[in-house]
Design a protein around this motif. Structure first.
Motif, PDB file in Angstrom:
ATOM      1  N   LEU A  12       0.862  -1.187   0.000  1.00 53.29           N
ATOM      2  CA  LEU A  12       0.000   0.000   0.000  1.00 53.29           C
ATOM      3  C   LEU A  12       0.897   1.235   0.000  1.00 53.29           C
ATOM      4  N   GLY A  13       0.795   2.031  -1.061  1.00 57.89           N
ATOM      5  CA  GLY A  13       1.650   3.211  -1.198  1.00 57.89           C
ATOM      6  C   GLY A  13       3.004   2.846  -1.765  1.00 57.89           C
ATOM      7  N   GLY A  14       3.038   2.463  -3.047  1.00 57.52           N
ATOM      8  CA  GLY A  14       4.294   1.968  -3.628  1.00 57.52           C
ATOM      9  C   GLY A  14       4.840   2.778  -4.782  1.00 57.52           C
ATOM     10  N   SER A  15       4.241   3.921  -5.071  1.00 54.39           N
ATOM     11  CA  SER A  15       4.619   4.620  -6.310  1.00 54.39           C
ATOM     12  C   SER A  15       5.948   5.351  -6.220  1.00 54.39           C
ATOM     13  N   ARG A  16       6.330   5.775  -5.014  1.00 60.22           N
ATOM     14  CA  ARG A  16       7.527   6.611  -4.875  1.00 60.22           C
ATOM     15  C   ARG A  16       8.275   6.236  -3.591  1.00 60.22           C
ATOM     16  N   GLY A  17       9.490   6.763  -3.458  1.00 59.52           N
ATOM     17  CA  GLY A  17      10.235   6.703  -2.209  1.00 59.52           C
ATOM     18  C   GLY A  17      10.451   5.297  -1.669  1.00 59.52           C
ATOM     19  N   ILE A  18      10.254   5.154  -0.364  1.00 54.42           N
ATOM     20  CA  ILE A  18      10.505   3.879   0.304  1.00 54.42           C
ATOM     21  C   ILE A  18       9.610   2.782  -0.283  1.00 54.42           C
ATOM     22  N   THR A  36      -0.357  -0.015  -4.542  1.00 58.11           N
ATOM     23  CA  THR A  36      -1.313   1.069  -4.703  1.00 58.11           C
ATOM     24  C   THR A  36      -0.588   2.410  -4.803  1.00 58.11           C
ATOM     25  N   TYR A  37      -1.308   3.355  -5.372  1.00 54.45           N
ATOM     26  CA  TYR A  37      -0.848   4.742  -5.420  1.00 54.45           C
ATOM     27  C   TYR A  37      -2.086   5.607  -5.285  1.00 54.45           C
ATOM     28  N   SER A  38      -1.854   6.900  -5.076  1.00 55.80           N
ATOM     29  CA  SER A  38      -2.992   7.813  -5.014  1.00 55.80           C
ATOM     30  C   SER A  38      -2.767   8.988  -5.952  1.00 55.80           C
ATOM     31  N   GLY A  39      -1.784   9.848  -5.637  1.00 56.31           N
ATOM     32  CA  GLY A  39      -1.626  11.085  -6.397  1.00 56.31           C
ATOM     33  C   GLY A  39      -0.569  11.065  -7.477  1.00 56.31           C
ATOM     34  N   SER A  40       0.122   9.942  -7.670  1.00 62.75           N
ATOM     35  CA  SER A  40       1.250   9.906  -8.610  1.00 62.75           C
ATOM     36  C   SER A  40       1.081   8.816  -9.667  1.00 62.75           C
ATOM     37  N   PRO A  41       0.087   8.956 -10.546  1.00 65.74           N
ATOM     38  CA  PRO A  41      -0.144   7.898 -11.540  1.00 65.74           C
ATOM     39  C   PRO A  41       1.034   7.699 -12.494  1.00 65.74           C
ATOM     40  N   SER A  60      -5.505   5.692   0.402  1.00 65.24           N
ATOM     41  CA  SER A  60      -5.437   5.132   1.754  1.00 65.24           C
ATOM     42  C   SER A  60      -6.257   5.923   2.764  1.00 65.24           C
ATOM     43  N   ALA A  61      -6.720   7.129   2.390  1.00 62.84           N
ATOM     44  CA  ALA A  61      -7.609   7.880   3.286  1.00 62.84           C
ATOM     45  C   ALA A  61      -9.035   7.341   3.241  1.00 62.84           C
ATOM     46  N   ASP A  62      -9.327   6.472   2.281  1.00 62.89           N
ATOM     47  CA  ASP A  62     -10.672   5.926   2.087  1.00 62.89           C
ATOM     48  C   ASP A  62     -10.717   4.518   2.688  1.00 62.89           C
ATOM     49  N   SER A 149       0.764   9.341  15.237  1.00 64.31           N
ATOM     50  CA  SER A 149       0.343   8.299  14.293  1.00 64.31           C
ATOM     51  C   SER A 149       1.348   7.153  14.257  1.00 64.31           C
ATOM     52  N   LYS A 150       2.629   7.467  14.370  1.00 65.16           N
ATOM     53  CA  LYS A 150       3.633   6.406  14.261  1.00 65.16           C
ATOM     54  C   LYS A 150       3.746   5.606  15.563  1.00 65.16           C
ATOM     55  N   SER A 151       3.517   6.253  16.711  1.00 60.61           N
ATOM     56  CA  SER A 151       3.543   5.468  17.945  1.00 60.61           C
ATOM     57  C   SER A 151       2.288   4.610  18.069  1.00 60.61           C
ATOM     58  N   GLY A 177      14.660   6.182  10.319  1.00 59.34           N
ATOM     59  CA  GLY A 177      15.030   7.565  10.581  1.00 59.34           C
ATOM     60  C   GLY A 177      14.994   8.316   9.265  1.00 59.34           C
ATOM     61  N   PRO A 178      15.717   9.430   9.165  1.00 57.62           N
ATOM     62  CA  PRO A 178      15.681  10.212   7.927  1.00 57.62           C
ATOM     63  C   PRO A 178      16.127   9.389   6.708  1.00 57.62           C
ATOM     64  N   ILE A 179      15.258   9.291   5.737  1.00 61.58           N
ATOM     65  CA  ILE A 179      15.525   8.541   4.503  1.00 61.58           C
ATOM     66  C   ILE A 179      15.348   9.511   3.329  1.00 61.58           C
ATOM     67  N   ASP A 180      16.256   9.438   2.385  1.00 62.50           N
ATOM     68  CA  ASP A 180      16.270  10.375   1.256  1.00 62.50           C
ATOM     69  C   ASP A 180      15.126  10.052   0.277  1.00 62.50           C
ATOM     70  N   ALA A 183       9.734  13.195   0.377  1.00 63.72           N
ATOM     71  CA  ALA A 183       9.198  13.720   1.633  1.00 63.72           C
ATOM     72  C   ALA A 183      10.287  14.269   2.539  1.00 63.72           C
ATOM     73  N   ASN A 184      11.519  13.813   2.355  1.00 60.65           N
ATOM     74  CA  ASN A 184      12.619  14.197   3.255  1.00 60.65           C
ATOM     75  C   ASN A 184      13.941  14.153   2.489  1.00 60.65           C
ATOM     76  N   PRO A 185      14.126  15.097   1.553  1.00 68.53           N
ATOM     77  CA  PRO A 185      15.315  15.031   0.701  1.00 68.53           C
ATOM     78  C   PRO A 185      16.611  15.221   1.489  1.00 68.53           C
TER      79      PRO A 185
HETATM   80  P1  NDP Z   1       6.996   9.876  -0.020  1.00 68.80           P
HETATM   81  O1  NDP Z   1       6.145  11.081   0.206  1.00 68.80           O
HETATM   82  O2  NDP Z   1       8.269  10.033  -0.781  1.00 68.80           O
HETATM   83  O3  NDP Z   1       6.107   8.717  -0.702  1.00 68.80           O
HETATM   84  C1  NDP Z   1       4.890   8.388  -0.091  1.00 68.80           C
HETATM   85  C2  NDP Z   1       4.281   7.192  -0.782  1.00 68.80           C
HETATM   86  O4  NDP Z   1       3.040   6.915  -0.113  1.00 68.80           O
HETATM   87  C3  NDP Z   1       3.957   7.494  -2.236  1.00 68.80           C
HETATM   88  O5  NDP Z   1       4.099   6.320  -3.001  1.00 68.80           O
HETATM   89  C4  NDP Z   1       2.494   7.927  -2.152  1.00 68.80           C
HETATM   90  O6  NDP Z   1       1.773   7.638  -3.328  1.00 68.80           O
HETATM   91  C5  NDP Z   1       1.974   7.037  -1.048  1.00 68.80           C
HETATM   92  N1  NDP Z   1       0.799   7.646  -0.452  1.00 68.80           N
HETATM   93  C6  NDP Z   1       0.732   8.792   0.267  1.00 68.80           C
HETATM   94  N2  NDP Z   1      -0.557   9.073   0.571  1.00 68.80           N
HETATM   95  C7  NDP Z   1      -1.298   8.076   0.016  1.00 68.80           C
HETATM   96  C8  NDP Z   1      -2.692   7.808  -0.033  1.00 68.80           C
HETATM   97  N3  NDP Z   1      -3.588   8.635   0.533  1.00 68.80           N
HETATM   98  N4  NDP Z   1      -3.096   6.700  -0.684  1.00 68.80           N
HETATM   99  C9  NDP Z   1      -2.206   5.869  -1.262  1.00 68.80           C
HETATM  100  N5  NDP Z   1      -0.878   6.075  -1.277  1.00 68.80           N
HETATM  101  C10 NDP Z   1      -0.438   7.182  -0.638  1.00 68.80           C
HETATM  102  O7  NDP Z   1       7.298   9.287   1.438  1.00 68.80           O
HETATM  103  P2  NDP Z   1       8.466   8.322   1.965  1.00 68.80           P
HETATM  104  O8  NDP Z   1       8.816   7.318   0.942  1.00 68.80           O
HETATM  105  O9  NDP Z   1       9.513   9.171   2.551  1.00 68.80           O
HETATM  106  O10 NDP Z   1       7.700   7.638   3.193  1.00 68.80           O
HETATM  107  C11 NDP Z   1       7.115   6.362   3.116  1.00 68.80           C
HETATM  108  C12 NDP Z   1       6.756   5.903   4.511  1.00 68.80           C
HETATM  109  O11 NDP Z   1       7.911   5.928   5.322  1.00 68.80           O
HETATM  110  C13 NDP Z   1       5.721   6.789   5.208  1.00 68.80           C
HETATM  111  O12 NDP Z   1       4.861   5.994   5.995  1.00 68.80           O
HETATM  112  C14 NDP Z   1       6.585   7.682   6.079  1.00 68.80           C
HETATM  113  O13 NDP Z   1       5.867   8.183   7.194  1.00 68.80           O
HETATM  114  C15 NDP Z   1       7.678   6.700   6.475  1.00 68.80           C
HETATM  115  N6  NDP Z   1       8.909   7.324   6.919  1.00 68.80           N
HETATM  116  C16 NDP Z   1       9.667   8.103   6.069  1.00 68.80           C
HETATM  117  C17 NDP Z   1      10.827   8.674   6.520  1.00 68.80           C
HETATM  118  C18 NDP Z   1      11.697   9.535   5.668  1.00 68.80           C
HETATM  119  O14 NDP Z   1      12.613  10.188   6.209  1.00 68.80           O
HETATM  120  N7  NDP Z   1      11.524   9.577   4.349  1.00 68.80           N
HETATM  121  C19 NDP Z   1      11.280   8.488   7.902  1.00 68.80           C
HETATM  122  C20 NDP Z   1      10.417   7.656   8.694  1.00 68.80           C
HETATM  123  C21 NDP Z   1       9.289   7.110   8.204  1.00 68.80           C
HETATM  124  P3  NDP Z   1       1.190   8.804  -4.300  1.00 68.80           P
HETATM  125  O15 NDP Z   1       2.285   9.794  -4.520  1.00 68.80           O
HETATM  126  O16 NDP Z   1       0.788   8.029  -5.514  1.00 68.80           O
HETATM  127  O17 NDP Z   1       0.003   9.389  -3.587  1.00 68.80           O
END
Ligand code: NDP
Length: 237
Positions: A12-18, A36-41, A60-62, A149-151, A177-180, A183-185
């Protein structure tokens, strides 16, 4: 390498980042991955094409959409709940609707998705939720709702581990922790203050988090459940 050959994985939430790194890791290791993704098709469809995975839009808000997505995915070997957002600023100024949306995405969705997945999950099923070291340590102002939310995920994992353990299903929280990421460049304005809390003074990489997820999802981790796994360069130490 096919450590997860033919395993059915939903991220759930796989389009970007972690989340994208987790999708890449499971795809490389032979799993059948839906994410899944939401805002980044565009990012989602590019990733799906590159990795041979399947992208589906689910906000994921739904709550009901999340439950339906998990249910309709059939029996999952592995569920990863990664989607998460931050709402940062003075607690006295933040919009309560924004806070409720954060709680829906960061807390309600992980709970409902985990419970729904467990209905059909086979023995040895794995649930992994991406929390944050901020569930343990919150050293700056303006992030109380995010830390809340995280605790909350910690209590969820401890409780659901009791519920699902007798069926051989594990549930764990990975706490970066901080991951590039977007959301956290690593070169963002918070860089200096974040690194000042750390023993390893750099942002982590998404693939480092994905490696921890892969361990928890694999056969060596069958006795690991109800636990928090921090990967943070000692941010929380
Ligand atoms: P990004 O903002 O880079 O990516 C977020 C991902 O979550 C995107 O794929 C986005 O998809 C998806 N997402 C967000 N909102 C929704 C939604 N409403 N429905 C479906 N998908 C959604 O974040 P990170 O990769 O940095 O973070 C990923 C997770 O790691 C989060 O839970 C964050 O709290 C946690 N984390 C991150 C840290 C960091 O330093 N980066 C540190 C600690 C925890 P789309 O763009 O398509 O909506």
């Amino acid at each position: 390498m096919a450590a997860f050959k033919d395993k059915s994985v939903l991220v759930l939430g796989g389009s970007r980042g972690i989340g994208a790194a987790i999708v890449r890791r499971f795809a490389k290791d032979g799993a059948r991955v839906v994410f899944t993704y939401s805002g980044s098709p565009d990012a989602a469809h590019t990733l799906a094409r590159e990795t041979g995975t399947t992208a589906v839009q689910t906000d994921s808000a739904d709550r009901d959409a999340v439950i339906a997505r998990v249910r309709d995915s059939g029996p999952l070997d592995i569920l990863v709940v990664n989607a998460g957002i931050g709402v940062f600023g003075d607690a006295l100024d933040l919009n309560p609707d924004d806070i409720d949306r954060l709680l829906a995405i960061n807390v309600h969705a992980p709970y409902h998705a985990s419970v729904e997945a467990a209905r059909q999950m086979p023995e040895d099923g794995r649930i992994i939720v991406i929390g944050s070291v901020n569930g343990d340590r919150m050293p700056v102002p303006g992030m109380a709702a995010y830390a809340l939310s995280k605790s909350a995920l910690q209590g969820m994992a401890r409780g659901l581990a009791r519920d699902f353990g007798p069926r051989g299903i594990t549930i764990n929280v990975v706490q970066p922790g901080p991951i590039d990421t977007d959301a956290n460049p690593a070169d963002g304005p918070m860089k200096e203050v974040l690194h000042s809390f750390m023993a390893i003074k750099r942002h982590g990489r998404s693939d480092e988090v994905a490696a921890m997820v892969a361990y928890l999802a694999g056969p060596d981790a069958g006795f690991v459940t109800g636990a928090m796994h921090t990967i943070d360069g000692a941010f929380g130490a």
